[in-house]
Design a protein around this motif. Sequence first.
Motif, PDB file in Angstrom:
ATOM      1  N   ALA A   1      -6.557   7.300  -4.334  1.00 39.85           N
ATOM      2  CA  ALA A   1      -5.195   6.873  -3.993  1.00 39.85           C
ATOM      3  C   ALA A   1      -4.931   5.436  -4.418  1.00 39.85           C
ATOM      4  O   ALA A   1      -3.863   5.124  -4.970  1.00 39.85           O
ATOM      5  CB  ALA A   1      -4.964   7.032  -2.489  1.00 39.85           C
ATOM      6  N   SER A   2      -5.891   4.536  -4.195  1.00 41.94           N
ATOM      7  CA  SER A   2      -5.674   3.125  -4.525  1.00 41.94           C
ATOM      8  C   SER A   2      -5.718   2.878  -6.023  1.00 41.94           C
ATOM      9  O   SER A   2      -5.189   1.872  -6.510  1.00 41.94           O
ATOM     10  CB  SER A   2      -6.716   2.249  -3.818  1.00 41.94           C
ATOM     11  OG  SER A   2      -8.028   2.591  -4.234  1.00 41.94           O
ATOM     12  N   ALA A   3      -6.366   3.786  -6.779  1.00 40.98           N
ATOM     13  CA  ALA A   3      -6.460   3.623  -8.233  1.00 40.98           C
ATOM     14  C   ALA A   3      -5.207   4.101  -8.959  1.00 40.98           C
ATOM     15  O   ALA A   3      -4.958   3.707 -10.095  1.00 40.98           O
ATOM     16  CB  ALA A   3      -7.683   4.370  -8.768  1.00 40.98           C
ATOM     17  N   LYS A   4      -4.398   4.935  -8.298  1.00 43.89           N
ATOM     18  CA  LYS A   4      -3.196   5.466  -8.939  1.00 43.89           C
ATOM     19  C   LYS A   4      -2.093   4.414  -8.981  1.00 43.89           C
ATOM     20  O   LYS A   4      -2.067   3.499  -8.154  1.00 43.89           O
ATOM     21  CB  LYS A   4      -2.710   6.703  -8.182  1.00 43.89           C
ATOM     22  CG  LYS A   4      -3.631   7.915  -8.330  1.00 43.89           C
ATOM     23  CD  LYS A   4      -3.098   9.101  -7.546  1.00 43.89           C
ATOM     24  CE  LYS A   4      -4.004  10.317  -7.721  1.00 43.89           C
ATOM     25  NZ  LYS A   4      -3.545  11.480  -6.929  1.00 43.89           N
ATOM     26  N   PRO A   5      -1.161   4.517  -9.931  1.00 44.55           N
ATOM     27  CA  PRO A   5      -0.022   3.585  -9.975  1.00 44.55           C
ATOM     28  C   PRO A   5       0.739   3.594  -8.654  1.00 44.55           C
ATOM     29  O   PRO A   5       1.105   4.650  -8.144  1.00 44.55           O
ATOM     30  CB  PRO A   5       0.838   4.133 -11.118  1.00 44.55           C
ATOM     31  CG  PRO A   5      -0.127   4.882 -11.991  1.00 44.55           C
ATOM     32  CD  PRO A   5      -1.144   5.478 -11.055  1.00 44.55           C
ATOM     33  N   GLY A   6       0.955   2.411  -8.099  1.00 50.43           N
ATOM     34  CA  GLY A   6       1.665   2.302  -6.824  1.00 50.43           C
ATOM     35  C   GLY A   6       0.771   2.451  -5.622  1.00 50.43           C
ATOM     36  O   GLY A   6       1.218   2.270  -4.491  1.00 50.43           O
ATOM     37  N   GLY A   7      -0.515   2.755  -5.838  1.00 51.22           N
ATOM     38  CA  GLY A   7      -1.420   2.942  -4.702  1.00 51.22           C
ATOM     39  C   GLY A   7      -1.677   1.661  -3.945  1.00 51.22           C
ATOM     40  O   GLY A   7      -1.733   1.637  -2.720  1.00 51.22           O
ATOM     41  N   LYS A   8      -1.831   0.568  -4.708  1.00 50.40           N
ATOM     42  CA  LYS A   8      -2.080  -0.741  -4.098  1.00 50.40           C
ATOM     43  C   LYS A   8      -1.692  -1.787  -5.114  1.00 50.40           C
ATOM     44  O   LYS A   8      -2.403  -2.023  -6.086  1.00 50.40           O
ATOM     45  CB  LYS A   8      -3.559  -0.867  -3.722  1.00 50.40           C
ATOM     46  CG  LYS A   8      -3.908  -2.158  -3.003  1.00 50.40           C
ATOM     47  CD  LYS A   8      -5.395  -2.207  -2.683  1.00 50.40           C
ATOM     48  CE  LYS A   8      -5.740  -3.516  -1.993  1.00 50.40           C
ATOM     49  NZ  LYS A   8      -7.188  -3.635  -1.740  1.00 50.40           N
ATOM     50  N   GLU A   9      -0.527  -2.404  -4.906  1.00 43.98           N
ATOM     51  CA  GLU A   9       0.000  -3.328  -5.899  1.00 43.98           C
ATOM     52  C   GLU A   9       0.475  -4.612  -5.252  1.00 43.98           C
ATOM     53  O   GLU A   9       0.855  -4.642  -4.087  1.00 43.98           O
ATOM     54  CB  GLU A   9       1.149  -2.678  -6.677  1.00 43.98           C
ATOM     55  CG  GLU A   9       0.694  -1.502  -7.537  1.00 43.98           C
ATOM     56  CD  GLU A   9       1.842  -0.857  -8.273  1.00 43.98           C
ATOM     57  OE1 GLU A   9       1.687  -0.544  -9.461  1.00 43.98           O
ATOM     58  OE2 GLU A   9       2.894  -0.651  -7.642  1.00 43.98           O
ATOM     59  N   ARG A  10       0.474  -5.676  -6.065  1.00 47.05           N
ATOM     60  CA  ARG A  10       0.926  -6.985  -5.598  1.00 47.05           C
ATOM     61  C   ARG A  10       2.366  -7.196  -6.016  1.00 47.05           C
ATOM     62  O   ARG A  10       2.735  -6.993  -7.163  1.00 47.05           O
ATOM     63  CB  ARG A  10       0.037  -8.084  -6.189  1.00 47.05           C
ATOM     64  CG  ARG A  10       0.462  -9.484  -5.774  1.00 47.05           C
ATOM     65  CD  ARG A  10      -0.459 -10.537  -6.366  1.00 47.05           C
ATOM     66  NE  ARG A  10      -1.782 -10.468  -5.769  1.00 47.05           N
ATOM     67  CZ  ARG A  10      -2.874 -10.099  -6.421  1.00 47.05           C
ATOM     68  NH1 ARG A  10      -2.799  -9.740  -7.688  1.00 47.05           N
ATOM     69  NH2 ARG A  10      -4.043 -10.062  -5.815  1.00 47.05           N
TER      70      ARG A  10
ATOM     71  N   TYR B   1       0.840  -1.197   0.000  1.00 48.74           N
ATOM     72  CA  TYR B   1       0.000   0.000   0.000  1.00 48.74           C
ATOM     73  C   TYR B   1       0.876   1.249   0.000  1.00 48.74           C
ATOM     74  O   TYR B   1       1.869   1.323   0.727  1.00 48.74           O
ATOM     75  CB  TYR B   1      -0.913   0.038   1.234  1.00 48.74           C
ATOM     76  CG  TYR B   1      -1.917  -1.090   1.304  1.00 48.74           C
ATOM     77  CD1 TYR B   1      -3.168  -0.959   0.715  1.00 48.74           C
ATOM     78  CD2 TYR B   1      -1.613  -2.279   1.958  1.00 48.74           C
ATOM     79  CE1 TYR B   1      -4.089  -1.984   0.775  1.00 48.74           C
ATOM     80  CE2 TYR B   1      -2.532  -3.311   2.022  1.00 48.74           C
ATOM     81  CZ  TYR B   1      -3.768  -3.159   1.435  1.00 48.74           C
ATOM     82  OH  TYR B   1      -4.678  -4.181   1.494  1.00 48.74           O
ATOM     83  N   SER B   2       0.470   2.244  -0.771  1.00 48.88           N
ATOM     84  CA  SER B   2       1.195   3.512  -0.772  1.00 48.88           C
ATOM     85  C   SER B   2       0.876   4.295   0.499  1.00 48.88           C
ATOM     86  O   SER B   2      -0.068   3.986   1.226  1.00 48.88           O
ATOM     87  CB  SER B   2       0.807   4.347  -1.992  1.00 48.88           C
ATOM     88  OG  SER B   2      -0.535   4.803  -1.881  1.00 48.88           O
ATOM     89  N   ARG B   3       1.659   5.323   0.757  1.00 51.01           N
ATOM     90  CA  ARG B   3       1.454   6.163   1.937  1.00 51.01           C
ATOM     91  C   ARG B   3       0.070   6.815   1.910  1.00 51.01           C
ATOM     92  O   ARG B   3      -0.640   6.832   2.924  1.00 51.01           O
ATOM     93  CB  ARG B   3       2.546   7.241   1.992  1.00 51.01           C
ATOM     94  CG  ARG B   3       2.438   8.197   3.172  1.00 51.01           C
ATOM     95  CD  ARG B   3       3.662   9.098   3.215  1.00 51.01           C
ATOM     96  NE  ARG B   3       3.523  10.127   4.233  1.00 51.01           N
ATOM     97  CZ  ARG B   3       2.959  11.314   4.033  1.00 51.01           C
ATOM     98  NH1 ARG B   3       2.457  11.608   2.834  1.00 51.01           N
ATOM     99  NH2 ARG B   3       2.871  12.199   5.003  1.00 51.01           N
ATOM    100  N   ASN B   4      -0.334   7.327   0.747  1.00 50.01           N
ATOM    101  CA  ASN B   4      -1.640   7.973   0.644  1.00 50.01           C
ATOM    102  C   ASN B   4      -2.788   6.998   0.860  1.00 50.01           C
ATOM    103  O   ASN B   4      -3.813   7.350   1.452  1.00 50.01           O
ATOM    104  CB  ASN B   4      -1.795   8.651  -0.725  1.00 50.01           C
ATOM    105  CG  ASN B   4      -1.080   9.982  -0.792  1.00 50.01           C
ATOM    106  OD1 ASN B   4      -0.688  10.539   0.235  1.00 50.01           O
ATOM    107  ND2 ASN B   4      -0.890  10.498  -1.997  1.00 50.01           N
ATOM    108  N   THR B   5      -2.631   5.775   0.379  1.00 47.78           N
ATOM    109  CA  THR B   5      -3.669   4.772   0.586  1.00 47.78           C
ATOM    110  C   THR B   5      -3.823   4.459   2.073  1.00 47.78           C
ATOM    111  O   THR B   5      -4.943   4.375   2.591  1.00 47.78           O
ATOM    112  CB  THR B   5      -3.343   3.486  -0.188  1.00 47.78           C
ATOM    113  OG1 THR B   5      -3.177   3.796  -1.577  1.00 47.78           O
ATOM    114  CG2 THR B   5      -4.451   2.463  -0.042  1.00 47.78           C
ATOM    115  N   LYS B   6      -2.698   4.314   2.765  1.00 47.34           N
ATOM    116  CA  LYS B   6      -2.748   4.048   4.213  1.00 47.34           C
ATOM    117  C   LYS B   6      -3.397   5.212   4.963  1.00 47.34           C
ATOM    118  O   LYS B   6      -4.225   5.006   5.864  1.00 47.34           O
ATOM    119  CB  LYS B   6      -1.335   3.810   4.755  1.00 47.34           C
ATOM    120  CG  LYS B   6      -0.657   2.552   4.235  1.00 47.34           C
ATOM    121  CD  LYS B   6       0.787   2.490   4.714  1.00 47.34           C
ATOM    122  CE  LYS B   6       1.534   1.325   4.117  1.00 47.34           C
ATOM    123  NZ  LYS B   6       2.972   1.334   4.476  1.00 47.34           N
TER     124      LYS B   6
END
Length: 327
Positions: A300-309, A127-132
């Motif tokens: 935030a989760s939709a942006k690249p790096g927002g939430k990735e596996r 999770y990115s910082r913004n997503t958290k």
Amino acid sequence: MAPASKAEKKAAVDAAAWMFNVVTSVGIIIVNKALMANYGFSFATTLTGLHFATTTLMAVVLKWLGYIQASHLPLADLLKFILFANFSIVGMNVSLMWNSVGFYQIAKLTMIPVSCLLEVFFDKIRYSRNTKLSIAVVLLGVAVCTVTDVSVNAKGFIAAFIAVWSTALQQYYVHYLQRKYSLTSFNLLGHTAPAQAATLLLLGPFLDYWLTNKRIDQFSYNLPSLLFIILSCSIAVGTNLSQFICIGRFTAVSFQVLGHMKTILVLILGFMFFGKEGLNIQVVVGMIIAVAGMIWYSNASAKPGGKERRSHSIKHGSDSTQLDDKV
């Protein structure tokens, strides 16, 4: 044009799935609240068993009509799912009985961090910082809305702990099983609903008697209460199906975060239909914070790096870690 059209179609289906879940979930909460408050039907576990029995009937009809294709779910995975799902239902009911409303709400909020931990541990999600931060804002807003008195006791804490972890595991398993065995939402419901209906209808009356000291066979049934029970079971079919659709299309964490919109709507509708004595500036501020957090999380989760596996691949004899895909 084709990629844009495909993305637009996916966004439209995603929005429809969320709307379906929100409408049915809020509807069943309002109906059940009226059923329990106006008619004294307090047998929540047995009612949930009736919900899954109705869902099973729907699955049988759809399979007979050819809308559900034959599929396979190993018995071991089915048993684990039923264990998590039933512990979730029973745990929530017991937690509500043994804890203050404030601590019960706090316990429900911890399902998001627990779901995050499950995704990080099992699926290697980052999770990115913004997503958290956006998740933290949602939790803060819902807490301001719903948490009032907070008192903790040992047995209540244990019940809440079991309820939170079993619910998070059940929701994680919905996404995991659909992905692993290529099951549709209808397929998975067709496997799980009969087993849940059987176990809850068998154990529900005894558990409800333990929780309420009332027997379901001694309830004074009348036409209005029966109509509300039928309405509750009918809406539950949509609730169960839409939950599986949403978690299958997204993840348990996204389902939990954006699902708090239902909490906001239930509060608003509760004030409209059951009185406005609980409506105050604290609740309104909490709603605004929570909705702002949900909007932030979506972006935030939709942006690249927002939430990735993360995935691990081997290149030129050495291990290399890559961000495989956006979740």
